[in-house]
Design a protein around this motif. Structure first.
Motif, PDB file in Angstrom:
ATOM      1  N   GLN A  21     -25.054  40.275 -12.250  1.00 45.35           N
ATOM      2  CA  GLN A  21     -23.772  39.578 -12.285  1.00 45.35           C
ATOM      3  C   GLN A  21     -23.403  39.045 -13.673  1.00 45.35           C
ATOM      4  O   GLN A  21     -22.252  39.186 -14.115  1.00 45.35           O
ATOM      5  CB  GLN A  21     -23.780  38.420 -11.278  1.00 45.35           C
ATOM      6  N   ALA A  22     -24.345  38.438 -14.360  1.00 41.19           N
ATOM      7  CA  ALA A  22     -24.032  37.857 -15.668  1.00 41.19           C
ATOM      8  C   ALA A  22     -23.610  38.938 -16.656  1.00 41.19           C
ATOM      9  O   ALA A  22     -22.669  38.752 -17.438  1.00 41.19           O
ATOM     10  CB  ALA A  22     -25.249  37.091 -16.205  1.00 41.19           C
ATOM     11  N   GLN A  23     -24.271  40.078 -16.609  1.00 41.44           N
ATOM     12  CA  GLN A  23     -23.915  41.182 -17.503  1.00 41.44           C
ATOM     13  C   GLN A  23     -22.557  41.769 -17.132  1.00 41.44           C
ATOM     14  O   GLN A  23     -21.769  42.147 -18.014  1.00 41.44           O
ATOM     15  CB  GLN A  23     -24.997  42.256 -17.457  1.00 41.44           C
ATOM     16  N   ALA A  24     -22.265  41.848 -15.844  1.00 40.48           N
ATOM     17  CA  ALA A  24     -20.971  42.354 -15.401  1.00 40.48           C
ATOM     18  C   ALA A  24     -19.847  41.458 -15.895  1.00 40.48           C
ATOM     19  O   ALA A  24     -18.804  41.941 -16.369  1.00 40.48           O
ATOM     20  CB  ALA A  24     -20.941  42.455 -13.880  1.00 40.48           C
ATOM     21  N   GLN A  25     -20.045  40.157 -15.800  1.00 37.89           N
ATOM     22  CA  GLN A  25     -19.028  39.212 -16.258  1.00 37.89           C
ATOM     23  C   GLN A  25     -18.788  39.350 -17.756  1.00 37.89           C
ATOM     24  O   GLN A  25     -17.643  39.385 -18.216  1.00 37.89           O
ATOM     25  CB  GLN A  25     -19.443  37.778 -15.921  1.00 37.89           C
ATOM     26  N   GLN A  26     -19.859  39.462 -18.526  1.00 35.34           N
ATOM     27  CA  GLN A  26     -19.727  39.630 -19.972  1.00 35.34           C
ATOM     28  C   GLN A  26     -19.034  40.946 -20.308  1.00 35.34           C
ATOM     29  O   GLN A  26     -18.154  40.999 -21.186  1.00 35.34           O
ATOM     30  CB  GLN A  26     -21.100  39.573 -20.647  1.00 35.34           C
ATOM     31  N   LEU A  27     -19.410  42.005 -19.619  1.00 31.20           N
ATOM     32  CA  LEU A  27     -18.825  43.320 -19.851  1.00 31.20           C
ATOM     33  C   LEU A  27     -17.317  43.300 -19.593  1.00 31.20           C
ATOM     34  O   LEU A  27     -16.525  43.822 -20.398  1.00 31.20           O
ATOM     35  CB  LEU A  27     -19.509  44.345 -18.939  1.00 31.20           C
ATOM     36  N   LEU A  28     -16.900  42.684 -18.498  1.00 31.47           N
ATOM     37  CA  LEU A  28     -15.479  42.621 -18.185  1.00 31.47           C
ATOM     38  C   LEU A  28     -14.719  41.757 -19.181  1.00 31.47           C
ATOM     39  O   LEU A  28     -13.585  42.082 -19.572  1.00 31.47           O
ATOM     40  CB  LEU A  28     -15.277  42.103 -16.765  1.00 31.47           C
ATOM     41  N   ASN A  29     -15.318  40.655 -19.604  1.00 28.42           N
ATOM     42  CA  ASN A  29     -14.666  39.802 -20.600  1.00 28.42           C
ATOM     43  C   ASN A  29     -14.457  40.559 -21.907  1.00 28.42           C
ATOM     44  O   ASN A  29     -13.400  40.462 -22.536  1.00 28.42           O
ATOM     45  CB  ASN A  29     -15.501  38.541 -20.845  1.00 28.42           C
ATOM     46  N   GLU A  30     -15.478  41.324 -22.315  1.00 25.96           N
ATOM     47  CA  GLU A  30     -15.361  42.105 -23.549  1.00 25.96           C
ATOM     48  C   GLU A  30     -14.277  43.173 -23.415  1.00 25.96           C
ATOM     49  O   GLU A  30     -13.485  43.393 -24.340  1.00 25.96           O
ATOM     50  CB  GLU A  30     -16.703  42.754 -23.889  1.00 25.96           C
ATOM     51  N   PHE A  31     -14.231  43.824 -22.259  1.00 27.07           N
ATOM     52  CA  PHE A  31     -13.240  44.877 -22.057  1.00 27.07           C
ATOM     53  C   PHE A  31     -11.825  44.292 -22.020  1.00 27.07           C
ATOM     54  O   PHE A  31     -10.892  44.852 -22.618  1.00 27.07           O
ATOM     55  CB  PHE A  31     -13.545  45.645 -20.772  1.00 27.07           C
ATOM     56  N   LYS A  32     -11.649  43.175 -21.355  1.00 25.43           N
ATOM     57  CA  LYS A  32     -10.333  42.544 -21.316  1.00 25.43           C
ATOM     58  C   LYS A  32      -9.883  42.126 -22.713  1.00 25.43           C
ATOM     59  O   LYS A  32      -8.692  42.235 -23.038  1.00 25.43           O
ATOM     60  CB  LYS A  32     -10.359  41.338 -20.372  1.00 25.43           C
ATOM     61  N   GLN A  33     -10.811  41.669 -23.529  1.00 31.88           N
ATOM     62  CA  GLN A  33     -10.457  41.282 -24.893  1.00 31.88           C
ATOM     63  C   GLN A  33     -10.030  42.497 -25.710  1.00 31.88           C
ATOM     64  O   GLN A  33      -9.079  42.435 -26.492  1.00 31.88           O
ATOM     65  CB  GLN A  33     -11.630  40.575 -25.568  1.00 31.88           C
ATOM     66  N   LEU A  34     -10.720  43.616 -25.519  1.00 24.72           N
ATOM     67  CA  LEU A  34     -10.337  44.848 -26.209  1.00 24.72           C
ATOM     68  C   LEU A  34      -8.942  45.303 -25.794  1.00 24.72           C
ATOM     69  O   LEU A  34      -8.146  45.755 -26.628  1.00 24.72           O
ATOM     70  CB  LEU A  34     -11.361  45.956 -25.919  1.00 24.72           C
ATOM     71  N   LEU A  35      -8.628  45.172 -24.514  1.00 24.97           N
ATOM     72  CA  LEU A  35      -7.286  45.518 -24.048  1.00 24.97           C
ATOM     73  C   LEU A  35      -6.240  44.565 -24.631  1.00 24.97           C
ATOM     74  O   LEU A  35      -5.108  44.968 -24.913  1.00 24.97           O
ATOM     75  CB  LEU A  35      -7.227  45.480 -22.519  1.00 24.97           C
ATOM     76  N   GLN A  36      -6.651  43.326 -24.814  1.00 19.00           N
ATOM     77  CA  GLN A  36      -5.743  42.348 -25.423  1.00 19.00           C
ATOM     78  C   GLN A  36      -5.482  42.693 -26.884  1.00 19.00           C
ATOM     79  O   GLN A  36      -4.341  42.631 -27.373  1.00 19.00           O
ATOM     80  CB  GLN A  36      -6.361  40.944 -25.323  1.00 19.00           C
TER      81      GLN A  36
END
Length: 263
Positions: free
Chosen positions: A20-35
């Motif tokens: 779970q912790a890695q999934a949360q970090q991965l999604l945060n990084e991906f959302k930032q890249l989309l931003q």
């Protein structure tokens, strides 16, 4: 509609990863890249297929992304509705949870968990009848390819579901071609070989359904940032079903950019 005008899809299949912790970090990084480096929805559709346990959590975390990123179930029960079926998750339950897409027929489900024509037909029929959109996976083994059977095997896998798909439901199917010998092995079909198979799939779909010309056909099998541009340049490859590379936000974003830039 020509294949080149089909909006591509890039879907990350996380398989049985991560915690779970890695999934949360991965999604945060991906959302930032989309931003920071936007990919317009009309240029490329995006999806993430996490474990069943993480579907709702991932969906909630993606809800504030700058653009839609769809949550995709990795599988669905062959049993419809609700009832005494321990461990199963039906299409109706997925839809009730706000999940609109599901993978069906991945080779790991076929080979490891014995999904066969009958069970896959039931899954496809239940998913479509419930209102889900299906990413239907097809692909041949190395032995079948070396025996010259690749095209016949893949086209048969598509024909296998034709009897349970109503005419108008083909509009809700995406096909994903994944040569089994290239999944998780680091091997990738050459762009020429992949395009040739995709063209055959397109030809076969046109013979089955009037939607054949407009259906997205994705390539999967060790897709990574390094080969995405070449694959995206192929006229009948309308996106990617990404395995290991989707567990790295930068790589997944680069693959999505490669396909978005073809539009």
């Amino acid at each position: 509609m020509s294949a080149s005008t089909i909006t591509p899809w890039v879907i990350g299949n996380w398989k049985m990863n991560p915690v779970q912790a890695q999934a949360q970090q991965l999604l945060n990084e991906f959302k930032q890249l989309l931003q920071d480096h936007g990919i317009a929805e009309e240029k490329c559709h995006l999806g993430i297929a996490p474990t069943m346990l993480a579907l709702s959590t991932v969906q909630a975390q993606l809800s504030d992304a700058v653009r839609p990123v769809y949550s995709v179930a990795q599988d669905v029960s062959r049993i419809a509705g609700t009832g005494a079926y321990t461990g199963e998750v039906s299409a109706e339950l997925l839809l009730d949870a706000g999940i609109g897409y599901v993978l069906i027929g991945h080779s790991e489900r076929r080979e490891i968990f014995a999904d066969n024509r009958d069970s896959l037909n039931a899954k496809v029929q239940n998913a479509l009848n419930a209102g889900l959109k299906v990413i239907y996976c097809v692909g041949e083994s190395l032995e079948q390819r070396e025996a010259g059977q690749a095209e016949a095997v893949v086209l048969q896998q598509i024909c296998d579901i034709a009897g349970v798909v109503a005419a108008e439901q083909w509009a809700n199917i995406i096909v994903a071609y994944e040569p089994i010998w290239a999944i998780g092995t680091g091997k990738t079909a050459s762009p020429e070989d992949a395009q040739a198979m995709h063209a055959k799939i397109r030809e076969g779909l046109k013979q089955i359904t009037s939607y054949g010309a407009s259906m997205a056909i994705l390539y999967g099998g060790s897709v990574k940032a390094e080969n995405a541009v070449e694959l995206a340049a192929c006229p009948d490859i309308n996106g990617a079903l990404v395995g290991g590379a989707s567990l790295n936000a930068q790589s997944f974003h680069q693959i999505a950019l490669a396909f978005a830039n073809t539009q």
